[in-house]
Scaffold this motif. Structure first.
Motif, short mmCIF file in Angstrom:
data_model
loop_
_atom_site.label_atom_id
_atom_site.label_comp_id
_atom_site.label_asym_id
_atom_site.label_seq_id
_atom_site.Cartn_x
_atom_site.Cartn_y
_atom_site.Cartn_z
N TRP A 175 0.83 -1.20 0.00
CA TRP A 175 0.00 0.00 0.00
C TRP A 175 0.86 1.25 0.00
N ARG A 176 0.39 2.28 -0.68
CA ARG A 176 1.01 3.59 -0.66
C ARG A 176 0.05 4.57 -0.01
N TYR A 177 0.61 5.58 0.61
CA TYR A 177 -0.18 6.53 1.38
C TYR A 177 0.07 7.94 0.86
N ARG A 178 -1.00 8.70 0.64
CA ARG A 178 -0.86 10.03 0.04
C ARG A 178 -1.63 11.06 0.84
N ILE A 179 -0.93 12.06 1.31
CA ILE A 179 -1.56 13.20 1.96
C ILE A 179 -1.84 14.27 0.90
N GLU A 180 -3.04 14.80 0.93
CA GLU A 180 -3.41 15.90 0.04
C GLU A 180 -3.65 17.15 0.88
N LEU A 181 -2.89 18.18 0.56
CA LEU A 181 -2.98 19.46 1.26
C LEU A 181 -3.35 20.54 0.26
N ALA A 182 -4.11 21.52 0.71
CA ALA A 182 -4.45 22.63 -0.18
C ALA A 182 -4.49 23.93 0.62
N ARG A 183 -4.07 24.98 -0.06
CA ARG A 183 -4.15 26.33 0.49
C ARG A 183 -4.83 27.22 -0.54
N HIS A 184 -5.89 27.90 -0.12
CA HIS A 184 -6.63 28.79 -1.01
C HIS A 184 -6.03 30.20 -0.91
N TYR A 185 -5.98 30.90 -2.03
CA TYR A 185 -5.34 32.21 -2.02
C TYR A 185 -5.91 33.11 -3.12
N THR A 186 -5.59 34.39 -3.03
CA THR A 186 -5.97 35.35 -4.06
C THR A 186 -4.78 35.63 -4.96
N ARG A 187 -5.05 36.12 -6.14
CA ARG A 187 -3.96 36.43 -7.08
C ARG A 187 -3.02 37.49 -6.50
N ARG A 188 -3.57 38.41 -5.74
CA ARG A 188 -2.75 39.48 -5.19
C ARG A 188 -1.91 39.03 -4.01
#
Length: 483
Positions: free
Chosen positions: A283-296
Motif C-alpha cells: 500500500w502507498r499513502y498520500r496526503i493531500e494538502l491545499a491552500r486557497h489564495y488570491t492572485r494578489r
C-alpha cells in the motif's frame, strides 16, 4: 428528479395529489392494499406529482450502493413545502411510511421505503438567496448548485464533501465531512436555520434560537424526525485559486503522524489522506494538502511548502482555479460512468476512529483487503478531524481529542456485494472494540441494539425526539435494519 423529467418518464402514471381528497376506508398495511389506497386517492387538488409506473418505482427501490432493494408503492415529487406537508399528513392517516430521497447516493437503502411513499426531493431544488454570509436553498438542491450560486458572489460553504452531486438535505441528515472538517467541523455544524416538516405534517422553522430541540434533532438525525425542505447555510469568502500538494509515503505511521501535524499546525485549508494499492501488492499513502489564495496574495512557496523528511515523494504543487479544485471529482465521475464502475455495487463503510487506535486498526483492515476486494475504482481514505469541531449532537464521535475518518469505499462486481457487507459487519465490530463510532452512511446492517450503542448517552434524546416529532412512526423506516 425535477418534475419535468418525472412527467416525461411517467406520463401515464404520474398525476397531481390532493391534500384534501377523500381516501379509501381500507387501512390494511399490506403492499397491494397500500398501492390500491394510493391509486384510489382523489386527485382534485395539487399536492405533488404522483408516480406509480414500474420504471419510477424501480428507480426508487435502488440507490448508489446497489446492495439492497425495497420497492415503494408510490413516488411523489413535491413542488413546495405545502405539498410535502400534504403527503406526510395523508400517509399518517393511512398508516403509510414515508422516506425522503435526494440524489439517491445512499449505499444501503437509507432512502428506500417498502410499500410506502418515497418523496423525491429533487423537485425542490431552488437557490433562493445569496447574502454576504449565508445562502438559502431548497433541500433538494445539489451542493454543486449551491457552489455555482455562491461563487458568483465570491463566497463558498465552509465545508464541502469531495463529491458535489449529493443534495443539501441528504448530507445534513447525516453530517457531511470533507477536507476542511479539521477547521470547520461537519456541514451540519455550518447551518444557520432549517425549514422542516415533522412526522405530524407540521411545518416549522428551527435554528439555534428557535425550536432548538428540532434543530438539534434533524441535523444528523437520519431523516427520522422530519423532512428538511429548506436550509440557510453559512458562507465564507472564497479565494480565487488553490495550491494543491500531494505527498507520498511508504509507511502508515509516518503518513498518519504527518496528517496530524499538518492539522495541528493549521496552515492548510484542506487536509485529507488516501491509501492506494501498489502494483507489488503493498500500500502507498498520500496526503493531500491545499491552500486557497488570491492572485494578489499568493502563498509564500518557501514558507508554505511542507517539511516532509519522512515522505517518499512530494509531487510538484498544482495551482488550480478554486472552482476547479472544489469540483475536482467531476472528471473522475465521468470516467467511472464511462467505464461502468459508477453503476456497480458500492458497499461502503465509514467509521470515526480515536486517534490512538487508528494505526493498528487501519493496518489490520488493510491486511484483509486486496485490489480485487477493494475494486479497481475503490478507494480508502483516512484523515484527522479534531472532535471539538464536531458540535452536532447526533453526529457521534469517539471519546478522543482527534478522530480519524476511515472510509473503505469499495466497488464490487454484481453478486459479490453480500460478502462485502458481511466483511463490513466484521470490520465494524472490530472498530467498536477500539471505541470507534460509525459515520452512518454505510452498507451495514444495524440492529436496534447497535443504534442504542451508536447514540450512547444521546439515545434517550433520540427516542424522545422521535416521540415528539414523529409519534406515529411515519418517517424513514430503516428497511434493512436487523431485528
Amino acid at each position: 428528479m425535477p418534475t419535468s423529467i418525472c412527467r416525461s418518464r411517467c406520463s401515464r402514471s404520474c398525476r397531481r395529489w390532493s391534500a384534501t381528497g377523500t381516501p379509501s376506508t381500507d387501512s390494511s398495511r399490506t403492499g397491494s392494499s397500500r398501492r390500491s389506497s394510493i391509486n384510489a386517492f382523489d386527485t382534485s387538488l395539487s399536492v405533488g406529482r404522483l408516480c406509480t409506473d414500474e420504471v419510477r418505482l424501480a428507480q426508487a427501490a435502488d440507490d448508489f450502493g446497489h446492495c439492497v432493494s425495497a420497492r415503494p408503492a408510490a413516488v411523489v415529487v413535491p413542488g413546495s413545502t405545502a405539498e410535502v406537508q400534504g403527503v406526510i399528513s395523508y400517509a399518517r392517516t393511512r398508516g403509510l411510511r414515508v422516506a425522503a430521497r435526494g440524489a439517491g447516493h445512499s449505499t444501503y437503502g437509507q432512502s428506500q421505503c417498502a410499500d410506502g411513499i418515497v418523496l423525491d426531493m429533487t423537485g425542490l431544488r431552488a437557490v433562493h438567496e445569496v447574502a454576504a454570509d449565508r445562502v438559502v436553498v431548497d433541500a433538494g438542491a445539489l451542493w454543486s448548485d449551491v457552489v455555482d450560486a455562491s461563487l458568483t458572489r465570491r463566497l463558498t460553504p465552509p465545508v464541502l464533501t469531495d463529491y458535489l452531486g449529493t443534495t443539501v438535505g441528504g448530507t445534513l441528515s447525516v453530517g457531511g465531512f470533507g477536507g476542511a472538517s479539521h477547521r470547520h467541523g461537519a456541514q451540519t455544524d455550518n447551518v444557520l436555520a432549517l425549514e422542516v416538516v415533522t412526522g405530524t405534517g407540521t411545518r416549522l422553522t428551527c435554528s439555534a434560537t428557535e425550536n432548538r430541540e428540532l434543530f438539534d434533532s434533524v441535523r444528523g438525525g437520519l431523516g427520522r424526525f422530519g423532512v428538511i425542505t429548506r436550509a440557510t447555510l453559512s458562507l465564507t469568502p472564497a479565494r480565487e485559486r488553490t495550491r494543491w500538494y500531494r505527498i507520498w509515503y511508504d509507511d502508515l505511521a509516518f503518513f498518519l503522524a504527518d496528517e496530524q501535524r499538518f492539522v495541528d499546525e493549521g496552515m492548510y485549508d484542506h487536509v485529507q489522506g488516501r491509501i492506494i494499492p501498489a502494483a507489488d501488492g503493498t500500500w502507498r499513502y498520500r496526503i493531500e494538502l491545499a491552500r486557497h489564495y488570491t492572485r494578489r496574495q499568493p502563498p509564500d512557496a518557501a514558507g508554505l511548502f511542507p517539511a516532509c523528511g519522512r515522505a517518499r515523494d512530494v509531487e510538484q504543487a498544482e495551482d488550480l482555479v478554486h472552482a476547479d479544485f472544489i469540483n475536482r471529482m467531476a472528471a473522475g465521475e465521468s470516467r467511472l460512468r464511462a467505464a461502468g464502475d459508477w453503476f456497480r455495487p458500492h458497499p461502503w463503510l465509514n467509521v470515526l476512529l480515536p486517534a490512538h487506535a487508528t494505526a493498528a486498526f487501519v493496518r489490520s483492515a488493510l491486511a484483509g483487503l486486496t485490489v480485487d476486494t477493494l475494486g479497481r475504482s475503490g478507494l480508502v481514505m483516512a484523515y484527522p478531524v479534531p472532535t471539538a469541531r464536531l458540535r452536532t449532537p447526533f453526529v457521534r464521535t469517539p471519546a478522543a481529542t482527534t478522530a480519524f475518518m476511515f472510509a473503505l469505499l469499495r466497488t464490487t462486481a454484481p453478486g459479490t456485494e453480500r460478502s462485502a457487507v458481511s466483511a463490513n459487519r466484521s470490520l465494524y465490530e472490530r472498530a467498536l472494540a477500539v471505541d470507534a463510532v460509525a459515520y452512518p452512511v454505510n452498507a451495514l446492517p444495524m440492529s436496534a441494539a447497535d443504534w442504542r450503542r451508536h447514540f450512547g448517552p444521546r439515545w434517550h434524546d433520540f427516542v424522545q425526539a422521535k416521540h415528539r416529532f414523529d409519534p406515529h412512526g411515519v418517517l424513514t423506516p430503516l428497511e434493512h435494519e436487523t431485528r
